[in-house]
Design an enzyme around this catalytic site. Structure first.
Site, PDB file in Angstrom:
ATOM      1  N   LYS A 175       0.868  -1.195   0.000  1.00  0.00           N
ATOM      2  CA  LYS A 175       0.000   0.000   0.000  1.00  0.00           C
ATOM      3  C   LYS A 175       0.890   1.226   0.000  1.00  0.00           C
ATOM      4  O   LYS A 175       1.976   1.214   0.583  1.00  0.00           O
ATOM      5  CB  LYS A 175      -0.876   0.022   1.255  1.00  0.00           C
ATOM      6  CG  LYS A 175      -2.088   0.910   1.123  1.00  0.00           C
ATOM      7  CD  LYS A 175      -3.161   0.154   0.362  1.00  0.00           C
ATOM      8  CE  LYS A 175      -4.451   0.888   0.244  1.00  0.00           C
ATOM      9  NZ  LYS A 175      -5.521  -0.037  -0.209  1.00  0.00           N
TER      10      LYS A 175
ATOM     11  N   GLY B  99     -18.841   7.601  -4.312  1.00  0.00           N
ATOM     12  CA  GLY B  99     -17.700   7.706  -5.225  1.00  0.00           C
ATOM     13  C   GLY B  99     -17.753   6.460  -6.104  1.00  0.00           C
ATOM     14  O   GLY B  99     -18.784   5.786  -6.183  1.00  0.00           O
ATOM     15  N   ASN B 100     -16.660   6.129  -6.722  1.00  0.00           N
ATOM     16  CA  ASN B 100     -16.629   4.988  -7.639  1.00  0.00           C
ATOM     17  C   ASN B 100     -17.189   3.713  -7.005  1.00  0.00           C
ATOM     18  O   ASN B 100     -18.064   3.053  -7.574  1.00  0.00           O
ATOM     19  CB  ASN B 100     -15.183   4.788  -8.131  1.00  0.00           C
ATOM     20  CG  ASN B 100     -15.007   3.495  -8.880  1.00  0.00           C
ATOM     21  OD1 ASN B 100     -14.851   2.442  -8.282  1.00  0.00           O
ATOM     22  ND2 ASN B 100     -15.081   3.560 -10.191  1.00  0.00           N
TER      23      ASN B 100
ATOM     24  N   GLY C 142     -18.988   3.133  -4.024  1.00  0.00           N
ATOM     25  CA  GLY C 142     -20.369   3.207  -3.544  1.00  0.00           C
ATOM     26  C   GLY C 142     -21.355   3.318  -4.687  1.00  0.00           C
ATOM     27  O   GLY C 142     -22.416   2.680  -4.676  1.00  0.00           O
ATOM     28  N   TYR C 143     -21.011   4.119  -5.683  1.00  0.00           N
ATOM     29  CA  TYR C 143     -21.919   4.317  -6.809  1.00  0.00           C
ATOM     30  C   TYR C 143     -22.221   3.000  -7.522  1.00  0.00           C
ATOM     31  O   TYR C 143     -23.377   2.639  -7.727  1.00  0.00           O
ATOM     32  CB  TYR C 143     -21.350   5.347  -7.804  1.00  0.00           C
ATOM     33  CG  TYR C 143     -22.053   5.297  -9.138  1.00  0.00           C
ATOM     34  CD1 TYR C 143     -23.400   5.641  -9.243  1.00  0.00           C
ATOM     35  CD2 TYR C 143     -21.384   4.863 -10.278  1.00  0.00           C
ATOM     36  CE1 TYR C 143     -24.072   5.547 -10.461  1.00  0.00           C
ATOM     37  CE2 TYR C 143     -22.048   4.768 -11.500  1.00  0.00           C
ATOM     38  CZ  TYR C 143     -23.382   5.117 -11.584  1.00  0.00           C
ATOM     39  OH  TYR C 143     -24.045   5.010 -12.774  1.00  0.00           O
TER      40      TYR C 143
HETATM   41  N1  GLU Z   1      -7.191   0.070  -3.531  1.00  0.00           N
HETATM   42  C1  GLU Z   1      -7.945  -1.097  -3.831  1.00  0.00           C
HETATM   43  C2  GLU Z   1      -8.048  -1.979  -2.611  1.00  0.00           C
HETATM   44  O1  GLU Z   1      -7.900  -1.533  -1.499  1.00  0.00           O
HETATM   45  C3  GLU Z   1      -7.451  -1.810  -5.077  1.00  0.00           C
HETATM   46  C4  GLU Z   1      -6.058  -2.325  -5.012  1.00  0.00           C
HETATM   47  C5  GLU Z   1      -5.533  -2.879  -6.331  1.00  0.00           C
HETATM   48  O2  GLU Z   1      -6.276  -2.941  -7.283  1.00  0.00           O
HETATM   49  O3  GLU Z   1      -4.345  -3.226  -6.341  1.00  0.00           O
HETATM   50  O4  GLU Z   1      -8.361  -3.134  -2.687  1.00  0.00           O
END
Ligand code: GLU
Length: 408
Positions: A103, A217-218, A220-221
């Site tokens: 992350k 947002g993406n 929830g929508y």
């Molecule tokens: N940020 C998204 C998650 O928390 C997607 C992560 C990704 O596609 O690598 O799962």
């Protein structure tokens, strides 16, 4: 005090007891393989130079390259990034895709920057973490307040540094820049498939099932839209400022259209304005937090009246609140299952890039459905046979796979 990393370690310890894991494994998985802190300058439109701080955490790569999004938010901090990266390890294992957990994040309020400043910031962050990422090392993606356009800029920047374009280094890119069909809808659609599995298991008739969604947002929508299209009654939705309600159901697309033209959800014909706190405690069948973490806390958990909570955001229920909901008999379908559709389609995108393929949207959705169904079935079955919560069952499935891979 809310310390997400401490929470993630506490969860790991709890699951280690259930799985009877040796303490050296727990010690190993409690820490990250690598945690990078970077400071980098970005030139603002007025010519001034501002210094930004960012992070990239790499939790575990025993099942494959590190994988996980990048968030741009003023609240980004090392504890949060560490926790989210550990959760990605479990999420990828639950989805059964060959990735580990990572992350990243930058401390920034994107609303205060222009488009060109955001581009320079995205490129500068990519340069700062360049050494530790790569298509077979660590593959970022978007998260809160980052967009596919930013992923496109970052892929381009990586290509320049690597002396060759390598789109598989990052996922959720724009379609015209080697992105995958269906990645935009993926997280919400995946959550909808989990909802369908839940409905089937609990004998819920969509037409009689009321839903409230916090955050449009993406994620929830699309969750709300697919639920609405399948006949669920989405009776309340909220963005970060306003919440609206209609007991007969809200046409989600019409609400988004209304927000676009009027700048706000408030005033949408046929709906009444309610407070965000009110939305949280509506007596609905399914409450879907799809905005941010720590929404259901020890302060408000007692007041939750939903029959089920489907976590589409990462970490929307604090661990104290989780215990309260469990005591109240409100099952929580955890983020690591519910929102894993996003990273699953990220995997499909990475796979297409690595193999120079382009899948149709139908194929992407079909493969996504298979993934979400098998992960749901597995976790539901584990929960049943061990009489533990959905969250613990999901962790048990995910952590076991990681531990198995550590033996190889
Ligand atoms: N940020 C998204 C998650 O928390 C997607 C992560 C990704 O596609 O690598 O799962």
């Amino acid at each position: 005090m809310n310390d997400p990393y401490a929470t993630s370690v506490a969860q790991l310890k709890k699951i280690a007891e259930i799985l009877k894991l040796p303490s050296d494994i727990v010690t190993r998985l409690s820490v990250h393989d690598k945690f990078l802190e970077v400071h980098f300058p970005v030139t603002m439109d007025d010519g001034s130079v501002k210094l930004f701080t960012g992070y990239r955490a790499q939790h575990s790569n025993v099942r494959g390259p590190y994988k996980g999004g990048i968030r741009f938010s003023p609240f980004v901090n090392p504890s949060e990034i560490r926790a989210l990266s550990m959760w990605m390890t479990w999420k990828c294992a639950i989805a059964d895709i060959p990735f580990g957990g990572g992350k990243g994040g930058v401390i920034v309020d994107t609303k205060t920057l222009s488009e060109s400043e955001l581009e320079r910031l995205s490129r500068a962050y990519l340069r700062a973490i360049y050494e530790i990422i790569g298509p077979t090392k660590d593959i970022p993606a978007p998260d809160m307040y980052t967009t596919s356009e930013m992923m496109g800029w970052m892929a381009d920047e990586y290509g320049k540094l690597a002396h060759g374009y390598a789109p598989a280094v990052i996922t959720a890119k724009p379609l015209e820049k080697d992105g995958s069909e269906g990645r935009t809808e993926a997280t919400g659609l995946g959550g909808f498939y989990v909802l369908q599995n839940l409905a089937e298991r609990e004998h819920l008739d969509p037409k009689q099932t009321t839903v409230a969604v916090q955050g449009i947002g993406n994620v929830g929508y699309y969750t709300a839209r697919y639920a609405h299209d399948a006949g669920y009654r989405v009776i309340a939705i909220a963005d970060s400022k306003h919440a609206i309600k209609n007991d007969q159901g809200i046409d989600v697309d019409a609400a988004i259209e209304f927000k676009k033209t009027h700048g706000s959800l408030e005033g949408m014909p046929g709906t009444t304005a309610i407070s965000n706190d009110n939305l949280l405690t509506l007596p609905v069948d399914v409450f879907i937090p799809a905005a941010t973490e720590n929404v259901i806390t020890s302060e408000n958990a007692e007041a939750i009246k939903a029959k089920y909570v489907l976590e589409m955001a990462n970490g929307p229920v604090t661990s104290d609140a989780d215990m309260i909901l469990e005591k109240k008999g409100i099952p929580v379908i955890p983020d690591v299952l519910a929102n894993s559709g996003g990273v699953s389609v990220s995997y499909f995108e990475w796979y297409q890039n690595m193999h120079h393929e382009h899948w149709s949207k139908e194929k992407v959705f079909e493969e996504l459905k298979k993934k979400m169904n098998s992960a749901s079935e597995e976790i539901f079955a584990y929960k049943e046979s061990h009489t533990i919560s959905f969250r613990m069952a999901a962790y048990a499935v995910g952590v076991s796979r990681v531990v198995e891979a550590m033996k190889n």
